[in-house]
Design a protein around this motif. Structure first.
Motif: not given
Length: 187
Positions: A169-177, A164-165, A142-149
């Motif tokens: 196994k054998g069932r494809g890709v699930a995209e998750t935000l 996240d992708m 996965g890729l993302g952005v963020g900030i900590w203060g």
């Protein structure tokens, strides 16, 4: 006994090397977010959208943070648990374990970053209304952005968004935000 002189030399050099490395100053309010610091953070509340289905997640990570000038790096390990409502089959419950890397800009009070992560995922078996979904192992990246203060001396608060992708196994890709609130502390 031929190694005894080398052991004596090594024992003599270890304190000299440790004394030569500068120590981080003690915590104070106006301190820059520098030095090598450990961190502990939790995501007590996160919104998840997986295959257009809403869900919730919790998680946390532990790692090390290093800042130099205006650039910072944080590397750690993450554990996350999410539940997504699939209506006819029940809730998908998935555990994610992964290393994660944050690279970004830092100043005295904030760290804005880009997130890279990837690792192991496990979906637990669910079942409702005569439809069974078995357990499945997967990997994710996965890729993302963020900030900590920084608030006060050690407390961290922030937000993070990641896509996240998840490759089953054998069932494809699930995209998750995932959009999460982050709370944490410098160690």
């Amino acid at each position: 006994m031929r190694w005894a002189p080398l052991l004596g030399l090594w024992i003599g050099l270890v304190p000299a090397a440790a004394a030569a490395e500068p120590r981080c100053p003690g915590w104070r309010e106006g301190q820059a977010m520098g030095c090598l610091r450990g961190y502990l953070r939790v995501d007590p509340a996160a919104f998840v959208l997986a295959d257009y289905r809403p869900g919730a997640a919790i998680g946390g990570s532990i790692g090390v943070f290093r800042a130099s000038g205006g650039f910072a790096v944080a590397f750690g390990g993450r554990a996350g648990y999410e539940m997504v409502d699939r209506r006819t089959t029940g809730f998908d419950r998935t555990l994610h374990l992964a290393p994660e890397l944050r690279l970004g800009a830092v100043n005295r009070r904030a760290f804005g970053y880009m997130l890279l992560r990837g690792g192991y995922s496990h979906r637990f078996a669910t079942g409702r209304a005569r439809v069974e979904v078995g357990a499945a192992d997967a990997y994710h990246y996965g890729l993302g952005v963020g900030i900590w203060g920084r608030v006060g001396k050690r407390f961290l608060i922030g937000a993070e968004g990641a896509i996240d992708m998840v490759q089953f196994k054998g069932r494809g890709v699930a995209e998750t935000l995932t959009l999460s609130l982050t709370l944490g502390s410098w160690l």
